[in-house]
Scaffold this motif. Sequence first.
Motif, short mmCIF file in Angstrom:
data_model
loop_
_atom_site.label_atom_id
_atom_site.label_comp_id
_atom_site.label_asym_id
_atom_site.label_seq_id
_atom_site.Cartn_x
_atom_site.Cartn_y
_atom_site.Cartn_z
N ARG A 10 0.85 -1.30 -0.06
CA ARG A 10 0.06 -0.08 -0.12
C ARG A 10 0.80 1.39 -0.07
O ARG A 10 1.92 1.30 0.36
CB ARG A 10 -0.86 -0.11 1.28
CG ARG A 10 -2.03 -0.56 1.10
CD ARG A 10 -1.80 -2.05 1.47
NE ARG A 10 -3.44 -2.71 1.32
CZ ARG A 10 -3.55 -4.25 1.26
NH1 ARG A 10 -2.26 -4.88 1.41
NH2 ARG A 10 -4.61 -4.62 1.36
N ARG A 12 1.62 5.21 1.00
CA ARG A 12 1.23 6.12 1.96
C ARG A 12 1.36 7.50 1.39
O ARG A 12 2.55 7.73 0.81
CB ARG A 12 1.84 6.00 3.31
CG ARG A 12 1.57 7.09 4.33
CD ARG A 12 2.39 6.92 5.64
NE ARG A 12 2.02 7.79 6.59
CZ ARG A 12 2.89 7.94 7.72
NH1 ARG A 12 3.74 7.19 8.20
NH2 ARG A 12 2.46 8.76 8.69
N GLU A 211 -1.04 1.62 8.56
CA GLU A 211 -1.58 2.73 8.27
C GLU A 211 -2.74 2.57 7.10
O GLU A 211 -3.73 3.48 7.40
CB GLU A 211 -0.65 3.42 7.23
CG GLU A 211 0.68 4.10 8.09
CD GLU A 211 1.69 4.81 7.20
OE1 GLU A 211 1.49 4.78 6.01
OE2 GLU A 211 2.59 5.46 7.65
N SER A 212 -2.71 1.80 6.56
CA SER A 212 -3.82 1.39 5.51
C SER A 212 -4.97 0.87 6.54
O SER A 212 -6.31 1.38 6.10
CB SER A 212 -3.60 0.39 4.68
OG SER A 212 -4.58 -0.03 3.89
N LEU A 215 -6.53 3.76 8.22
CA LEU A 215 -7.20 4.69 7.26
C LEU A 215 -8.62 4.10 6.77
O LEU A 215 -9.60 4.61 7.08
CB LEU A 215 -6.65 4.64 5.73
CG LEU A 215 -7.23 5.36 4.78
CD1 LEU A 215 -7.51 7.01 5.22
CD2 LEU A 215 -6.33 5.41 3.40
N TYR A 216 -8.74 2.81 6.77
CA TYR A 216 -9.91 2.13 6.77
C TYR A 216 -10.82 2.24 7.69
O TYR A 216 -11.94 2.07 7.60
CB TYR A 216 -9.52 0.64 6.32
CG TYR A 216 -9.18 0.32 4.68
CD1 TYR A 216 -9.74 1.06 3.70
CD2 TYR A 216 -8.18 -0.57 4.32
CE1 TYR A 216 -9.48 0.83 2.55
CE2 TYR A 216 -7.85 -0.83 3.32
CZ TYR A 216 -8.24 0.15 2.07
OH TYR A 216 -7.70 -0.13 1.11
N GLU A 218 -10.97 4.58 9.97
CA GLU A 218 -11.43 6.02 9.86
C GLU A 218 -12.67 6.07 8.90
O GLU A 218 -13.69 6.49 9.20
CB GLU A 218 -10.11 7.06 9.72
CG GLU A 218 -10.69 8.43 9.64
CD GLU A 218 -11.02 8.85 11.11
OE1 GLU A 218 -11.63 9.82 11.27
OE2 GLU A 218 -10.49 8.07 12.04
N LEU A 219 -12.27 5.50 7.50
CA LEU A 219 -13.52 5.27 6.57
C LEU A 219 -14.55 4.75 7.05
O LEU A 219 -15.76 5.21 6.94
CB LEU A 219 -12.69 4.98 5.54
CG LEU A 219 -11.88 5.68 4.58
CD1 LEU A 219 -11.25 5.06 3.26
CD2 LEU A 219 -12.50 7.16 4.24
#
Length: 967
Positions: A10, A12, A211-212, A215-216, A218-219
């Motif tokens: 992934r 960043r 980090e991914s 992020l996921y 948070e989404l």
Amino acid sequence: MLLPIRTPVRVRIEPPEEHVLKRRWKPLSEWLLPEATLSLEKQFFQALCLLGGVLTLAVVIPANLLQDLNPWVNRLLVPFGFGLLALAWAARRGHYLRRTALIIIIAGLDLIWFPNGGSQGSIGLYFFSAALFLVLFFEGYFRVVALFLLLANIFALHFAEALWPNLLHTFSKTDRLIDLLTGYALSLLICSLMLWVVLSGFNREKQRLAESEGLYRELLNRQGEGFAMLDAQERFLVVNPMAEEIFGVAPGQLVGRSLLDLVPLDQQELLHRETGLRADGSHSTYELRIRRDDGAQRTLLVTGTPRPDHASGLPQTIGIFRDITEWREQEDQLRESEEKFRAYIEQSIDVIFTLDADGNFTFVSPAWERHFGYPVKEVIGHAFAPFVHPDDIQPCFAFLTEVLATGHGGASPPYRVKHADGSWRWFRANGIRLSTAVGAPQFMGVAHDITERRQAEEALKASEARYRALFDLASEGIFTLSTEGVILEVNEAMARMHGYTVEEMKRLPMMEVDTAENSELAPDRMRRLLAGEAFTFEVEHLHKDGHVFPLEVSASLVQTEGRPVILAFHREITERKTAEEAKRLLEQEKQQAQKMDSLGSLAGGVAHDFNNMLSGIMGYADLLLSGEENPKRQKALRAIIAAATRSAELTQKLLAFARRGRNLVEALDLQAMVKECLDLLRPSMNPDLHVVVAMDGCPTVDGDPSQIHQVVVNLCINAMEAMPDGGVLTIAASIQEISESSHPGEPLPSGRYVELSVSDTGVGMSDAVKPRIFEPFFTTKTTAGVAGTGLGLSTAYGIIHAHGGTISVDSTRGKGTTFRVLLPAGSLPPKRKEAPAASATGQGLVLLVEDEPLLREMGKSILESLGYEVISAADGVEAVEAYRLDHHRFCAVLLDLKMPRMAGREAFRELQKINLGVPVLVCTGYGENEEVQELLTLGAAGMLAKPYQISTLAAKLRQVTQDRRPT
């Protein structure tokens, strides 16, 4: 052994400042792995080719110059190094030539083996790099076979070295030491660098994965739909805040709860079915109603996706929940609105239609076919012009264009539309511009039929030339009024209708002939007239002599000499009003007749039950009397029988009222019967009562003599009681020819009738009493403080209707009363005298069918006392079975009609199937009604009315059995 590297990487995205800083201090691993978007395997391939080429050209070749090596070593290493750099360059452009690189590495090592000292030099150490390259970049059978070939290659080199030792370049001890140290150092360096690069790549991948995941997450937490992961028992394992909000649960309180706790009972079967689909690996979307903890019910759109739990092996579900409650409510409201709109369109009398800009129909309502006769499917998609009269097409197009261009709706000019039968109908349409979601706007119109109004207007215009000539000759009253209510012109019929001359009428103000309660000039009527509407209404006018009479007025606004004038036609409708009132009274009489029919049914049921009870009383009393020798007891028993007989007479009156009990029909001489009745009543008549009989030439009627006698006596008694101080009693008869349309009262079949009228000059009846006089138990007379029974007239009503006639009354308070009886003229011959009764005793086996236990036991005792053998049955089913077992022995069957399980009618039919000539005597408390007549027609031997005496039963049985013998 290392495995191939295939883990995705992934990316960043960094802020600009941090990105610049990282580019300035880029670590070596990123220099060696320049393409972060590539897989770790491809990055490592690029780095290895670049590192191998650089080390070969920059380190190995210069180090070899310090040694006394064969010149062919460096000559071979130069193309080998540049070959690796070329592979790195090709990999940067997307060409990963892994097998080419393996061949170059192995071929280079093989070529340098002998010039570099073979097994005595460092060249063998580099085969570890080749083996590592093979393990990292290949897999499966190719890797195994390639490793085997590589090993065979190494053994082959050692074998060739043993066969041809003279090919080896020999080292001095110093050169060999330097070569080995260089080989070990470079091998360790290459392996360390490769290990460091791999570990750096994995660390970077791990960091990017974290980090991914953040992020996921948070989404997931910020998305507008509820997200949850559930186990096989529908328990929440992971939820986002939106899911907690949708289910109405406090933060942190949803995890661990079962979805079943939040679902109503009627939805749990659906949930179990969907859970089963997840277990089978199926994905689906469905609607689910939930019940939140606060009691509110919501509708959710659920998307369920199966996800196996690798740790437990049990299926899990990823659920996406969207609250569609408001959307569903809006959809229901929209559907309800559409249904109402559709119902309005389908039921509308006016034609509702839409046109596109070219004048083609896009929709027409069902009223189109009702108005014009064309099926709707033949209209949709076609232009409206062919249906419109050629003279009206241009104005219609102009109106359509104006509405579509300006958006201002309005009423179209009148136009004619062709009917399927070829006729033309006048219409006017109200139209608006209708915006559509796509495409050009359309025209929507509501057209209503104005043919009748146009025809009236055109007829009025066509008659203007003849108006003056016809005005004074018209039979209808006509006048014209100004809009201020001043009479302008009056014709002769109008003046004569009001009792004035024409000149007198013209000088009168309108208020002199118009009633204020229903004025012709009422404001609402004036508004309609001034608006150009022609309509008809009813008013009341005042005659010159002061009486009020009704009128029907047809009024319209016409133009006379450039000014509006009200033209009104008046028709006197007194006769019509009188006819309407007569119709209303006829309806009341019809309702009264229906009421009497209902009361008759009730009276018949009561009479039947009384007859059953009286049968037991009279039968047992008669049975005891036949064997009683004590005179006192005989007297008491005769009193019981007499009381029961009088009670039976009362029930016979009720049956007569109920239109039952016509036991005997014969030709009756009404004149002789009236004389007999008067002789019977004369001792009780007032000396001042004068009787007039006018019945000469009266024909016979067909009926029951006792019942008709009862009617005449009741009517005469009522007339006498209405004249306590004397008066005139008139009894008259006449012939009436009745047709269905001419008779104003209850409907009667056409034919010849005898009208018998009984009139008195007594006190008469009030309007409140007259509608109720034929009701049973209704009475207004008292004798010595005791009220009458109220059954006299109700019984007469039932008897007359049972004989196919009618009875009516005319009465005026203080002027007397007249009862009129209409009976069909007779068709039967005079009655023959009956033969004397046979012996009362008999013999044989009798089947007694009676559902009442008391009457069944009584009947059995009576029959046995008469010398008969008896088998009894409680209903039709038992009777049929008993008769089927031994039917040849029975001489007669006494059959009751009203029984449980199987009634008398059905039982009689079953008995006839066994023996067509079965001797059945029908016993009933209803008298000779339609059901009894039907059984007699089908072959029943006779009818015995309850209650009956032993002598009557014996005579009937004797009559039935004397010509019938068991077979």
